[in-house]
Design an enzyme around this catalytic site. Sequence first.
Site, PDB file in Angstrom:
ATOM      1  N   GLU A  78       5.515  78.011 -25.082  1.00  0.00           N
ATOM      2  CA  GLU A  78       4.210  77.488 -25.476  1.00  0.00           C
ATOM      3  C   GLU A  78       4.014  77.421 -26.984  1.00  0.00           C
ATOM      4  O   GLU A  78       3.064  76.795 -27.461  1.00  0.00           O
ATOM      5  CB  GLU A  78       3.108  78.347 -24.843  1.00  0.00           C
ATOM      6  CG  GLU A  78       3.003  78.144 -23.329  1.00  0.00           C
ATOM      7  CD  GLU A  78       2.003  79.062 -22.664  1.00  0.00           C
ATOM      8  OE1 GLU A  78       1.566  80.028 -23.308  1.00  0.00           O
ATOM      9  OE2 GLU A  78       1.669  78.816 -21.495  1.00  0.00           O
ATOM     10  N   GLU A 109      19.553  92.157 -13.555  1.00  0.00           N
ATOM     11  CA  GLU A 109      18.952  93.081 -14.509  1.00  0.00           C
ATOM     12  C   GLU A 109      19.770  94.362 -14.688  1.00  0.00           C
ATOM     13  O   GLU A 109      19.501  95.152 -15.585  1.00  0.00           O
ATOM     14  CB  GLU A 109      17.539  93.443 -14.078  1.00  0.00           C
ATOM     15  CG  GLU A 109      17.448  94.332 -12.861  1.00  0.00           C
ATOM     16  CD  GLU A 109      16.020  94.794 -12.595  1.00  0.00           C
ATOM     17  OE1 GLU A 109      15.831  96.015 -12.445  1.00  0.00           O
ATOM     18  OE2 GLU A 109      15.101  93.944 -12.545  1.00  0.00           O
TER      19      GLU A 109
END
Length: 267
Positions: A78, A109
Amino acid sequence: MSITESPSHYDHLEQMSIRELLEGMNREDQTVPLAVAQAIPQIEAAVKAIVQKMKAGGRLFYIGAGTSGRLGIVDASECPPTFGVPHDLVIGIIAGGDQAIRKAVEFAEDDEQQAWKDLQAYDISPRDVVVGLSASGRTPYVVGGLREAKKSGITTICITCNPDTVLAKIAQYPIEVIVGPEFVTGSTRLKAGTAQKLVLNMISTATMIQLGHVRGNKMVDMQLANTKLIDRGCKIIMEELGLSYTEARNLLEQYGSVRKVIESFNE
Protein backbone atom coordinates in the site's frame (compact mmCIF):
# COMPACT_ATOMS: atom_id res chain seq x y z
CA MET A 1 2.64 -20.96 28.33
CA SER A 2 2.91 -17.81 26.19
CA ILE A 3 0.17 -15.22 26.56
CA THR A 4 -0.90 -15.58 22.92
CA GLU A 5 -1.51 -19.30 23.52
CA SER A 6 -3.17 -18.97 26.93
CA PRO A 7 -6.85 -19.96 27.36
CA SER A 8 -9.56 -17.59 26.25
CA HIS A 9 -11.51 -15.65 28.86
CA TYR A 10 -14.61 -17.14 27.19
CA ASP A 11 -15.72 -20.75 27.05
CA HIS A 12 -18.48 -22.87 25.51
CA LEU A 13 -18.36 -20.65 22.42
CA GLU A 14 -20.38 -23.16 20.42
CA GLN A 15 -23.28 -22.62 22.85
CA MET A 16 -23.31 -18.84 22.41
CA SER A 17 -25.76 -16.98 20.20
CA ILE A 18 -24.43 -14.99 17.25
CA ARG A 19 -25.00 -11.75 19.19
CA GLU A 20 -23.05 -13.10 22.17
CA LEU A 21 -20.15 -14.14 19.93
CA LEU A 22 -20.00 -10.76 18.22
CA GLU A 23 -20.27 -8.80 21.46
CA GLY A 24 -17.56 -10.92 23.07
CA MET A 25 -15.17 -10.45 20.18
CA ASN A 26 -15.87 -6.73 20.05
CA ARG A 27 -15.27 -6.44 23.79
CA GLU A 28 -11.87 -8.05 23.35
CA ASP A 29 -11.03 -5.95 20.29
CA GLN A 30 -11.55 -2.75 22.27
CA THR A 31 -8.51 -3.61 24.37
CA VAL A 32 -6.13 -3.65 21.40
CA PRO A 33 -5.62 0.11 20.86
CA LEU A 34 -4.92 0.47 24.58
CA ALA A 35 -2.20 -2.17 24.34
CA VAL A 36 -0.72 -0.42 21.29
CA ALA A 37 -0.69 2.87 23.21
CA GLN A 38 1.53 1.27 25.84
CA ALA A 39 4.06 0.42 23.12
CA ILE A 40 4.27 3.91 21.54
CA PRO A 41 7.72 4.66 23.04
CA GLN A 42 9.03 1.45 21.42
CA ILE A 43 7.32 2.29 18.13
CA GLU A 44 8.76 5.81 18.22
CA ALA A 45 12.31 4.51 18.63
CA ALA A 46 11.81 2.10 15.74
CA VAL A 47 10.40 4.76 13.41
CA LYS A 48 13.30 7.10 14.17
CA ALA A 49 15.73 4.35 13.19
CA ILE A 50 13.80 3.60 9.99
CA VAL A 51 13.61 7.25 8.95
CA GLN A 52 17.34 7.72 9.48
CA LYS A 53 18.15 4.71 7.31
CA MET A 54 15.66 5.58 4.57
CA LYS A 55 16.84 9.17 4.36
CA ALA A 56 20.29 7.71 3.66
CA GLY A 57 18.92 5.57 0.82
CA GLY A 58 17.94 2.42 2.70
CA ARG A 59 14.91 0.20 2.28
CA LEU A 60 12.38 -1.27 4.71
CA PHE A 61 11.76 -5.03 4.79
CA TYR A 62 9.02 -6.94 6.61
CA ILE A 63 9.44 -10.68 7.20
CA GLY A 64 6.77 -12.94 8.67
CA ALA A 65 4.82 -16.16 8.38
CA GLY A 66 1.07 -16.75 8.10
CA THR A 67 -1.09 -13.85 9.23
CA SER A 68 1.95 -11.79 10.26
CA GLY A 69 3.57 -12.25 6.86
CA ARG A 70 0.38 -11.31 5.04
CA LEU A 71 0.00 -8.16 7.12
CA GLY A 72 3.54 -7.12 6.23
CA ILE A 73 2.85 -7.65 2.54
CA VAL A 74 -0.38 -5.62 2.77
CA ASP A 75 1.41 -2.70 4.40
CA ALA A 76 4.30 -2.80 1.94
CA SER A 77 2.01 -3.04 -1.09
CA GLU A 78 0.00 0.00 0.00
CA CYS A 79 2.99 2.35 0.25
CA PRO A 80 3.47 2.98 -3.51
CA PRO A 81 -0.16 3.94 -4.30
CA THR A 82 -0.58 5.94 -1.09
CA PHE A 83 2.73 7.78 -1.02
CA GLY A 84 4.06 7.48 -4.57
CA VAL A 85 7.24 5.66 -3.55
CA PRO A 86 8.94 2.96 -5.66
CA HIS A 87 7.70 -0.61 -5.27
CA ASP A 88 11.11 -1.74 -4.07
CA LEU A 89 11.35 0.74 -1.18
CA VAL A 90 9.13 -1.15 1.28
CA ILE A 91 9.17 -4.92 0.71
CA GLY A 92 7.08 -7.61 2.39
CA ILE A 93 8.36 -11.20 2.45
CA ILE A 94 6.31 -14.18 3.64
CA ALA A 95 7.45 -17.68 4.58
CA GLY A 96 6.59 -20.00 1.70
CA GLY A 97 6.77 -17.29 -0.95
CA ASP A 98 3.98 -15.43 -2.71
CA GLN A 99 1.84 -18.57 -2.95
CA ALA A 100 1.51 -18.41 0.86
CA ILE A 101 -0.35 -15.10 0.59
CA ARG A 102 -3.51 -16.96 -0.43
CA LYS A 103 -2.89 -20.50 0.76
CA ALA A 104 -0.95 -21.73 3.80
CA VAL A 105 2.31 -23.49 2.94
CA GLU A 106 2.87 -26.31 5.41
CA PHE A 107 5.91 -26.03 7.68
CA ALA A 108 7.27 -22.98 5.79
CA GLU A 109 7.54 -21.03 9.03
CA ASP A 110 9.70 -23.75 10.60
CA ASP A 111 12.73 -23.17 8.33
CA GLU A 112 15.14 -20.98 10.27
CA GLN A 113 17.48 -20.42 7.30
CA GLN A 114 14.98 -19.50 4.59
CA ALA A 115 14.20 -15.91 5.59
CA TRP A 116 17.83 -14.88 5.27
CA LYS A 117 17.99 -16.54 1.84
CA ASP A 118 14.86 -14.63 0.86
CA LEU A 119 16.37 -11.35 2.05
CA GLN A 120 19.65 -11.97 0.23
CA ALA A 121 17.73 -12.19 -3.03
CA TYR A 122 17.20 -8.44 -2.65
CA ASP A 123 20.91 -7.70 -2.07
CA ILE A 124 20.09 -6.54 1.44
CA SER A 125 22.81 -4.52 3.18
CA PRO A 126 23.47 -2.50 6.36
CA ARG A 127 21.77 0.46 4.66
CA ASP A 128 18.44 -1.35 5.10
CA VAL A 129 16.07 -2.18 7.98
CA VAL A 130 14.37 -5.52 8.68
CA VAL A 131 11.17 -5.78 10.75
CA GLY A 132 10.38 -9.28 12.00
CA LEU A 133 6.66 -9.93 12.51
CA SER A 134 5.66 -12.75 14.85
CA ALA A 135 2.80 -12.71 17.33
CA SER A 136 4.41 -15.49 19.34
CA GLY A 137 7.90 -14.02 19.11
CA ARG A 138 9.40 -17.42 18.37
CA THR A 139 8.57 -18.24 14.73
CA PRO A 140 11.75 -19.93 13.40
CA TYR A 141 11.53 -18.29 9.95
CA VAL A 142 11.43 -14.83 11.52
CA VAL A 143 13.89 -15.54 14.34
CA GLY A 144 16.47 -16.93 11.93
CA GLY A 145 16.07 -14.08 9.47
CA LEU A 146 16.36 -11.38 12.11
CA ARG A 147 19.35 -13.07 13.74
CA GLU A 148 21.29 -13.23 10.45
CA ALA A 149 20.31 -9.67 9.57
CA LYS A 150 21.65 -8.43 12.89
CA LYS A 151 24.90 -10.39 12.38
CA SER A 152 25.28 -8.63 9.04
CA GLY A 153 25.02 -5.18 10.60
CA ILE A 154 21.45 -4.52 9.47
CA THR A 155 19.09 -2.58 11.74
CA THR A 156 16.55 -4.99 13.24
CA ILE A 157 13.05 -4.38 14.62
CA CYS A 158 10.36 -6.81 15.73
CA ILE A 159 6.65 -6.70 16.49
CA THR A 160 5.45 -9.37 18.91
CA CYS A 161 2.50 -9.92 21.24
CA ASN A 162 4.33 -11.78 24.01
CA PRO A 163 6.82 -10.29 26.49
CA ASP A 164 10.51 -11.23 26.69
CA THR A 165 10.59 -13.42 23.58
CA VAL A 166 13.62 -14.75 21.75
CA LEU A 167 12.75 -12.43 18.86
CA ALA A 168 12.66 -9.37 21.11
CA LYS A 169 16.06 -10.31 22.52
CA ILE A 170 17.53 -10.36 19.02
CA ALA A 171 15.93 -7.13 17.76
CA GLN A 172 17.66 -3.83 18.37
CA TYR A 173 14.23 -2.19 18.52
CA PRO A 174 11.65 -4.61 19.97
CA ILE A 175 7.99 -3.64 19.89
CA GLU A 176 5.89 -5.71 22.29
CA VAL A 177 2.12 -5.24 22.17
CA ILE A 178 0.59 -7.47 24.85
CA VAL A 179 -3.06 -7.97 23.93
CA GLY A 180 -3.76 -11.00 26.14
CA PRO A 181 -5.56 -14.25 25.33
CA GLU A 182 -7.52 -14.51 22.09
CA PHE A 183 -11.31 -14.95 21.96
CA VAL A 184 -10.65 -18.32 20.31
CA THR A 185 -7.66 -19.72 22.18
CA GLY A 186 -4.45 -19.30 20.19
CA SER A 187 -6.09 -17.70 17.12
CA THR A 188 -3.60 -14.86 16.73
CA ARG A 189 -5.23 -13.62 13.52
CA LEU A 190 -7.66 -11.91 15.92
CA LYS A 191 -6.35 -9.43 18.53
CA ALA A 192 -2.67 -10.05 17.82
CA GLY A 193 -3.23 -9.59 14.09
CA THR A 194 -5.17 -6.39 14.71
CA ALA A 195 -2.39 -5.09 16.94
CA GLN A 196 0.26 -5.84 14.32
CA LYS A 197 -1.82 -4.12 11.64
CA LEU A 198 -2.20 -1.00 13.81
CA VAL A 199 1.53 -0.87 14.50
CA LEU A 200 2.40 -1.35 10.83
CA ASN A 201 0.00 1.48 9.94
CA MET A 202 1.81 3.71 12.41
CA ILE A 203 5.30 2.72 11.25
CA SER A 204 4.77 3.19 7.52
CA THR A 205 2.58 6.29 7.77
CA ALA A 206 4.79 8.13 10.26
CA THR A 207 7.87 7.20 8.21
CA MET A 208 6.39 8.44 4.94
CA ILE A 209 5.27 11.69 6.55
CA GLN A 210 8.78 12.19 7.91
CA LEU A 211 10.16 11.54 4.42
CA GLY A 212 7.99 14.33 3.02
CA HIS A 213 5.27 12.41 1.18
CA VAL A 214 2.37 14.23 2.88
CA ARG A 215 1.57 17.95 2.61
CA GLY A 216 -0.62 19.29 5.40
CA ASN A 217 -2.73 16.16 5.79
CA LYS A 218 -2.99 15.29 2.09
CA MET A 219 -1.47 12.44 0.06
CA VAL A 220 0.07 14.71 -2.56
CA ASP A 221 2.34 11.96 -3.92
CA MET A 222 -0.35 9.28 -4.34
CA GLN A 223 -0.49 7.37 -7.59
CA LEU A 224 -3.41 8.41 -9.80
CA ALA A 225 -4.30 4.80 -10.47
CA ASN A 226 -8.10 4.99 -10.64
CA THR A 227 -11.03 7.36 -10.97
CA LYS A 228 -11.45 7.73 -7.20
CA LEU A 229 -7.83 8.82 -6.73
CA ILE A 230 -7.96 11.21 -9.68
CA ASP A 231 -11.08 12.77 -8.16
CA ARG A 232 -9.33 13.02 -4.77
CA GLY A 233 -6.34 14.66 -6.45
CA CYS A 234 -8.56 17.23 -8.14
CA LYS A 235 -10.20 18.12 -4.83
CA ILE A 236 -6.83 18.52 -3.12
CA ILE A 237 -5.74 20.93 -5.87
CA MET A 238 -9.05 22.82 -5.62
CA GLU A 239 -8.60 23.26 -1.88
CA GLU A 240 -4.92 24.17 -2.05
CA LEU A 241 -5.11 26.59 -4.98
CA GLY A 242 -8.71 27.84 -4.98
CA LEU A 243 -9.45 26.53 -8.45
CA SER A 244 -12.56 25.03 -10.03
CA TYR A 245 -12.86 21.29 -10.50
CA THR A 246 -12.37 21.61 -14.26
CA GLU A 247 -9.25 23.74 -13.82
CA ALA A 248 -7.86 21.30 -11.28
CA ARG A 249 -8.58 18.32 -13.55
CA ASN A 250 -6.88 19.98 -16.52
CA LEU A 251 -3.78 20.78 -14.47
CA LEU A 252 -3.65 17.29 -13.03
CA GLU A 253 -3.77 15.80 -16.53
CA GLN A 254 -1.05 18.22 -17.61
CA TYR A 255 1.38 17.60 -14.73
CA GLY A 256 0.42 14.03 -13.79
CA SER A 257 0.94 14.65 -10.07
CA VAL A 258 -0.82 16.59 -7.32
CA ARG A 259 2.52 17.69 -5.91
CA LYS A 260 3.77 18.96 -9.27
CA VAL A 261 0.61 21.00 -9.78
CA ILE A 262 0.87 22.64 -6.36
CA GLU A 263 4.60 23.26 -6.66
CA SER A 264 4.15 24.82 -10.13
CA PHE A 265 1.95 27.50 -8.53
CA ASN A 266 4.40 28.16 -5.69
CA GLU A 267 7.48 28.68 -7.82
